[in-house]
Every structure is written in C-alpha cells, then in structure tokens.
Design a protein around this motif. Structure first.
Motif, PDB file in Angstrom:
ATOM      1  N   THR A 142       2.321   1.209  -0.827  1.00  0.00           N
ATOM      2  CA  THR A 142       1.693  -0.077  -0.256  1.00  0.00           C
ATOM      3  C   THR A 142       0.910  -0.828  -1.294  1.00  0.00           C
ATOM      4  O   THR A 142       0.105  -0.226  -2.108  1.00  0.00           O
ATOM      5  CB  THR A 142       1.167   0.277   0.989  1.00  0.00           C
ATOM      6  N   TYR A 185      -1.610  -2.640  -0.387  1.00  0.00           N
ATOM      7  CA  TYR A 185      -2.764  -2.991   0.581  1.00  0.00           C
ATOM      8  C   TYR A 185      -3.641  -1.844   0.935  1.00  0.00           C
ATOM      9  O   TYR A 185      -2.792  -0.877   1.340  1.00  0.00           O
ATOM     10  CB  TYR A 185      -2.432  -3.834   1.710  1.00  0.00           C
ATOM     11  N   ARG A 186      -4.814  -1.949   1.137  1.00  0.00           N
ATOM     12  CA  ARG A 186      -5.496  -0.959   1.934  1.00  0.00           C
ATOM     13  C   ARG A 186      -5.593  -1.164   3.362  1.00  0.00           C
ATOM     14  O   ARG A 186      -6.011  -2.233   3.796  1.00  0.00           O
ATOM     15  CB  ARG A 186      -6.796  -0.653   1.177  1.00  0.00           C
ATOM     16  N   THR A 193      -1.021  -2.623   5.690  1.00  0.00           N
ATOM     17  CA  THR A 193       0.184  -1.753   5.349  1.00  0.00           C
ATOM     18  C   THR A 193       1.100  -2.002   6.434  1.00  0.00           C
ATOM     19  O   THR A 193       2.537  -2.209   6.088  1.00  0.00           O
ATOM     20  CB  THR A 193      -0.128  -0.255   5.329  1.00  0.00           C
ATOM     21  N   GLN A 215       2.840  -5.297   5.515  1.00  0.00           N
ATOM     22  CA  GLN A 215       3.752  -5.171   4.616  1.00  0.00           C
ATOM     23  C   GLN A 215       5.094  -4.666   4.900  1.00  0.00           C
ATOM     24  O   GLN A 215       6.412  -5.304   4.545  1.00  0.00           O
ATOM     25  CB  GLN A 215       3.326  -4.310   3.314  1.00  0.00           C
ATOM     26  N   HIS A 216       5.281  -3.682   5.869  1.00  0.00           N
ATOM     27  CA  HIS A 216       6.378  -2.950   6.190  1.00  0.00           C
ATOM     28  C   HIS A 216       7.108  -3.799   7.226  1.00  0.00           C
ATOM     29  O   HIS A 216       8.495  -3.983   7.069  1.00  0.00           O
ATOM     30  CB  HIS A 216       6.039  -1.717   7.066  1.00  0.00           C
TER      31      HIS A 216
END
Length: 169
Positions: free
Chosen positions: A120, A122-123, A128, A131-132
């Motif tokens: 990923t 990002y945190r 996340t 993003q997925h």
C-alpha cells in the motif's frame, strides 16, 4: 490408482495395529514417526526383500533398491478427512466450484502483478481501502478495454519467396 501406479488410497491402513497393507496384501514392516518441513507424519515402510520380489513393484515405486514407503497424516481422523476431500475433488460439483476460485485467483494475480496490490502507498485502513477500490476499478477498466478492442490482424509484407510461389511478382 493414479495414472498407472498405486497412490496412497490403494493401501489399507490399520491404525489400531499400526500397519499398512499393500494392494497385493503384504503388510508393512515398519511404522514410525516422520518429520517433513517441520510437520509431523507417520511413515509405514515395507520389508525390502518382500518389496523387491513384488510382481507389481513397477506400479508401486520407481526406486530400484529401496522399498515402498507410505507417508500418512499423524492421526486417523486427519487421514480420513484428507481421503474424503480427495474423493470429493473428483466430483463435477467440486470442480465447478474450484473453477470459480481459479478465476478469482487469476484476477488477484493480475492486480498484484500489474497494479502492485501487495504494497500500500498509504497509512491507515481508510486510505488503503480507497487504494484497493481504485486498483479494482483500474483492473476492471483494463479488462473492459481489452474486451471491447477489436484486435486487428497483423498483416505482413509478403517476402520475395512468397511472391515467387504465388506468382504475384
């Protein structure tokens, strides 16, 4: 039998007496623990002289000098579950369900290879997740464009030999 040889299911296992009988009725001589890659198994090995003299030895083992050994899961319950699952895998219903899983595995593999899904950028769970979702949308768009696009056949320029053979100089 799997192919033209004997697989594990061709051997009769007697858990109480800790013995395995071959398809020819010979009883295994040694029963003991076995550890493979950190996992526990039970190994039943047949007597070498009996095994070497067996008329169907070529269907049982490929070894020229060693007797046949059968590796089993450590308990009777686990062994029976595995045997039942292997029988279930031969049914059309199981194969149809597995075909669906294979399609899903291909999609995941495509996302991992092409879109970097394993890592990923990002945190935090929310970012996340976004993003997925965007990765899945990108994969879907890629598949749709590949499906819509009409792949044009490749036309090659004819070589001089082709022209001579067809008479179109």
């Amino acid at each position: 039998m799997s192919g033209n040889g004997f697989d594990k299911s061709a051997f009769a296992v007697d858990w109480e007496n800790e013995q395995v009988a071959s398809p020819q009725g010979e009883v295994g001589g040694h029963w003991g623990p076995l550890r493979i890659s950190g996992l526990d198994y039970v190994q039943a090995t047949f007597d070498k002289t009996t095994c070497l003299a067996c008329p169907v030895r070529s269907q049982c083992t490929a070894s020229a000098t060693r007797p046949r050994a059968v590796s089993l899961l450590p308990t009777r319950e686990l062994h029976e579950i595995q045997a039942c699952n292997r029988l279930d895998q031969q049914t059309k219903d199981w194969q149809q369900r597995y075909a669906i899983r294979a399609g899903i595995e291909a999609t995941l593999s495509q996302n991992i290879r092409n879109c970097g899904l394993r890592r990923t950028r990002y945190r935090g769970l929310a970012r996340t997740h976004v993003q997925h979702v965007l990765t899945a949308m990108a994969c879907s768009l890629t598949r749709i464009t590949d499906w819509i696009a009409d792949p044009a056949p490749t036309h090659r320029r004819s070589t001089r030999l082709d022209a001579l053979c067809t008479g179109t100089t």
